[in-house]
Write a protein that holds these residues in place. Sequence first.
Motif, mmCIF file in Angstrom:
data_model
loop_
_atom_site.group_PDB
_atom_site.id
_atom_site.type_symbol
_atom_site.label_atom_id
_atom_site.label_comp_id
_atom_site.label_asym_id
_atom_site.label_seq_id
_atom_site.Cartn_x
_atom_site.Cartn_y
_atom_site.Cartn_z
ATOM 1 N N PHE A 191 0.804 -1.226 0.000
ATOM 2 C CA PHE A 191 0.000 0.000 0.000
ATOM 3 C C PHE A 191 0.835 1.274 0.000
ATOM 4 O O PHE A 191 0.595 2.196 -0.790
ATOM 5 C CB PHE A 191 -0.923 -0.011 1.217
ATOM 6 C CG PHE A 191 -1.767 1.225 1.349
ATOM 7 C CD1 PHE A 191 -2.878 1.419 0.546
ATOM 8 C CD2 PHE A 191 -1.460 2.204 2.291
ATOM 9 C CE1 PHE A 191 -3.664 2.557 0.662
ATOM 10 C CE2 PHE A 191 -2.239 3.346 2.418
ATOM 11 C CZ PHE A 191 -3.344 3.513 1.603
ATOM 12 N N PHE A 192 1.809 1.373 0.886
ATOM 13 C CA PHE A 192 2.426 2.666 1.153
ATOM 14 C C PHE A 192 3.395 3.193 0.097
ATOM 15 O O PHE A 192 3.577 4.419 0.004
ATOM 16 C CB PHE A 192 3.077 2.673 2.536
ATOM 17 C CG PHE A 192 2.085 2.953 3.630
ATOM 18 C CD1 PHE A 192 1.576 4.227 3.836
ATOM 19 C CD2 PHE A 192 1.623 1.924 4.427
ATOM 20 C CE1 PHE A 192 0.641 4.488 4.812
ATOM 21 C CE2 PHE A 192 0.685 2.168 5.423
ATOM 22 C CZ PHE A 192 0.191 3.449 5.614
ATOM 23 N N PRO A 193 4.033 2.363 -0.731
ATOM 24 C CA PRO A 193 4.882 2.969 -1.766
ATOM 25 C C PRO A 193 4.121 3.943 -2.663
ATOM 26 O O PRO A 193 4.623 5.031 -2.988
ATOM 27 C CB PRO A 193 5.406 1.753 -2.536
ATOM 28 C CG PRO A 193 5.493 0.681 -1.502
ATOM 29 C CD PRO A 193 4.265 0.899 -0.665
ATOM 30 N N PHE A 223 2.682 9.704 -4.087
ATOM 31 C CA PHE A 223 1.758 10.838 -4.141
ATOM 32 C C PHE A 223 2.260 11.981 -3.261
ATOM 33 O O PHE A 223 2.258 13.152 -3.667
ATOM 34 C CB PHE A 223 0.363 10.421 -3.667
ATOM 35 C CG PHE A 223 -0.510 9.805 -4.725
ATOM 36 C CD1 PHE A 223 -0.881 10.517 -5.853
ATOM 37 C CD2 PHE A 223 -1.001 8.516 -4.574
ATOM 38 C CE1 PHE A 223 -1.706 9.956 -6.823
ATOM 39 C CE2 PHE A 223 -1.824 7.941 -5.536
ATOM 40 C CZ PHE A 223 -2.175 8.664 -6.660
ATOM 41 N N LEU A 224 2.680 11.655 -2.053
ATOM 42 C CA LEU A 224 3.092 12.690 -1.101
ATOM 43 C C LEU A 224 4.363 13.404 -1.566
ATOM 44 O O LEU A 224 4.479 14.626 -1.414
ATOM 45 C CB LEU A 224 3.292 12.069 0.283
ATOM 46 C CG LEU A 224 2.004 11.633 0.995
ATOM 47 C CD1 LEU A 224 2.321 10.764 2.203
ATOM 48 C CD2 LEU A 224 1.190 12.856 1.411
ATOM 49 N N GLU A 239 3.347 19.227 -3.064
ATOM 50 C CA GLU A 239 3.954 20.147 -2.105
ATOM 51 C C GLU A 239 3.010 20.543 -0.976
ATOM 52 O O GLU A 239 3.451 21.070 0.050
ATOM 53 C CB GLU A 239 4.443 21.398 -2.828
ATOM 54 C CG GLU A 239 5.605 21.136 -3.787
ATOM 55 C CD GLU A 239 6.088 22.409 -4.465
ATOM 56 O OE1 GLU A 239 5.486 23.479 -4.223
ATOM 57 O OE2 GLU A 239 7.069 22.320 -5.228
ATOM 58 N N SER A 240 1.722 20.310 -1.135
ATOM 59 C CA SER A 240 0.764 20.697 -0.098
ATOM 60 C C SER A 240 0.901 19.856 1.164
ATOM 61 O O SER A 240 0.458 20.267 2.243
ATOM 62 C CB SER A 240 -0.669 20.560 -0.621
ATOM 63 O OG SER A 240 -1.025 19.186 -0.763
ATOM 64 N N GLY A 241 1.499 18.663 1.038
ATOM 65 C CA GLY A 241 1.580 17.763 2.174
ATOM 66 C C GLY A 241 0.396 16.832 2.298
ATOM 67 O O GLY A 241 0.359 15.975 3.192
ATOM 68 N N TYR A 242 -0.590 16.982 1.405
ATOM 69 C CA TYR A 242 -1.745 16.086 1.385
ATOM 70 C C TYR A 242 -1.557 15.054 0.272
ATOM 71 O O TYR A 242 -0.725 15.222 -0.613
ATOM 72 C CB TYR A 242 -3.033 16.882 1.191
ATOM 73 C CG TYR A 242 -3.222 17.947 2.238
ATOM 74 C CD1 TYR A 242 -3.305 17.612 3.587
ATOM 75 C CD2 TYR A 242 -3.281 19.302 1.884
ATOM 76 C CE1 TYR A 242 -3.447 18.591 4.557
ATOM 77 C CE2 TYR A 242 -3.425 20.284 2.845
ATOM 78 C CZ TYR A 242 -3.505 19.929 4.184
ATOM 79 O OH TYR A 242 -3.647 20.891 5.137
ATOM 80 N N ALA A 282 5.005 11.497 8.430
ATOM 81 C CA ALA A 282 4.910 12.961 8.455
ATOM 82 C C ALA A 282 3.508 13.421 8.054
ATOM 83 O O ALA A 282 2.969 14.382 8.608
ATOM 84 C CB ALA A 282 5.959 13.566 7.528
ATOM 85 N N HIS A 283 2.912 12.710 7.094
ATOM 86 C CA HIS A 283 1.550 13.029 6.666
ATOM 87 C C HIS A 283 0.568 12.829 7.815
ATOM 88 O O HIS A 283 -0.290 13.687 8.079
ATOM 89 C CB HIS A 283 1.168 12.149 5.476
ATOM 90 C CG HIS A 283 -0.281 12.200 5.126
ATOM 91 N ND1 HIS A 283 -1.177 11.246 5.563
ATOM 92 C CD2 HIS A 283 -0.993 13.083 4.389
ATOM 93 C CE1 HIS A 283 -2.379 11.539 5.109
ATOM 94 N NE2 HIS A 283 -2.304 12.641 4.394
ATOM 95 N N MET A 284 0.666 11.716 8.513
ATOM 96 C CA MET A 284 -0.213 11.455 9.651
ATOM 97 C C MET A 284 -0.090 12.573 10.681
ATOM 98 O O MET A 284 -1.106 13.089 11.197
ATOM 99 C CB MET A 284 0.141 10.121 10.297
ATOM 100 C CG MET A 284 -0.705 9.778 11.523
ATOM 101 S SD MET A 284 0.052 8.519 12.586
ATOM 102 C CE MET A 284 1.399 9.497 13.299
ATOM 103 N N GLU A 285 1.131 12.954 10.985
ATOM 104 C CA GLU A 285 1.349 14.013 11.977
ATOM 105 C C GLU A 285 0.766 15.340 11.506
ATOM 106 O O GLU A 285 0.215 16.108 12.303
ATOM 107 C CB GLU A 285 2.840 14.144 12.272
ATOM 108 C CG GLU A 285 3.395 12.915 13.000
ATOM 109 C CD GLU A 285 4.908 12.869 13.052
ATOM 110 O OE1 GLU A 285 5.554 13.702 12.343
ATOM 111 O OE2 GLU A 285 5.453 12.006 13.769
ATOM 112 N N ARG A 286 0.872 15.615 10.206
ATOM 113 C CA ARG A 286 0.305 16.847 9.653
ATOM 114 C C ARG A 286 -1.216 16.852 9.795
ATOM 115 O O ARG A 286 -1.810 17.835 10.233
ATOM 116 C CB ARG A 286 0.691 16.989 8.180
ATOM 117 C CG ARG A 286 0.100 18.221 7.494
ATOM 118 C CD ARG A 286 0.455 18.243 6.022
ATOM 119 N NE ARG A 286 -0.105 19.403 5.349
ATOM 120 C CZ ARG A 286 0.474 20.593 5.270
ATOM 121 N NH1 ARG A 286 1.660 20.776 5.844
ATOM 122 N NH2 ARG A 286 -0.111 21.598 4.646
#
Length: 208
Positions: free
Chosen positions: A134-136, A141-142, A146-149, A185-189
């Motif tokens: 899943f995560f690759p 995408f991330l 540049e938005s972090g989403y 980092a995305h989760m934390e954001r």
Amino acid sequence: MPHYKLIYFAVRGKGEFIRQLFTLAGIEFEDFRQPLGSDEWPAMKRETPYGYLPVLEVDGKQLGQANAIAKFIANEHGLNGSNAWEAALIDSVGIHYDSLFEACRPFYKSWLKISDQTMEEAFKLSVEPGRDEFFPAICKFLRGNESGYIIGEKPSWIDLLVADHCTTFLRYNPNYLDKYPEAKAHMERIHSIPAIKKWIEAQPQTEI
């Protein structure tokens, strides 16, 4: 304003990201939490569209399937991308996530003690391979946004879904995302968004 009632079990599971979505949209909703193992569940089950939860009631009308519920709320409140292309990409990530959820099912069964496997065995044999499938793509995408989403310039329902998945498995294994720092980092954001942060801090802390 419609009356929204979200019916789910008293865990995070496939309901928590929908609760967070209502919170992010600033929409009041009735948060009905059915205790796991309750004697009331068999009768409730027969009244659901597909025999399981979550179910969203909108002025008494029922909608089943977690992603369909999330897309309905997101479409109503601007949290499903900025155009049809972004909405389609978000939907594609949701379909991609379905495979990860299925891979994690043996772990959930072990947690509920309805499996002969231990949680450790299920994590190693099912969750880790699912994660590595899943995560690759998510990290790709991330890295390209540049938005972090994951998709687009603002958070969407898929950001909440992926971030809450990460919460579950980081609580079980703090090293779960070591190979996927962009996802961590995305989760934390996502969880630092003020409305989401406030919601999380007020909720009961459950493993799943």
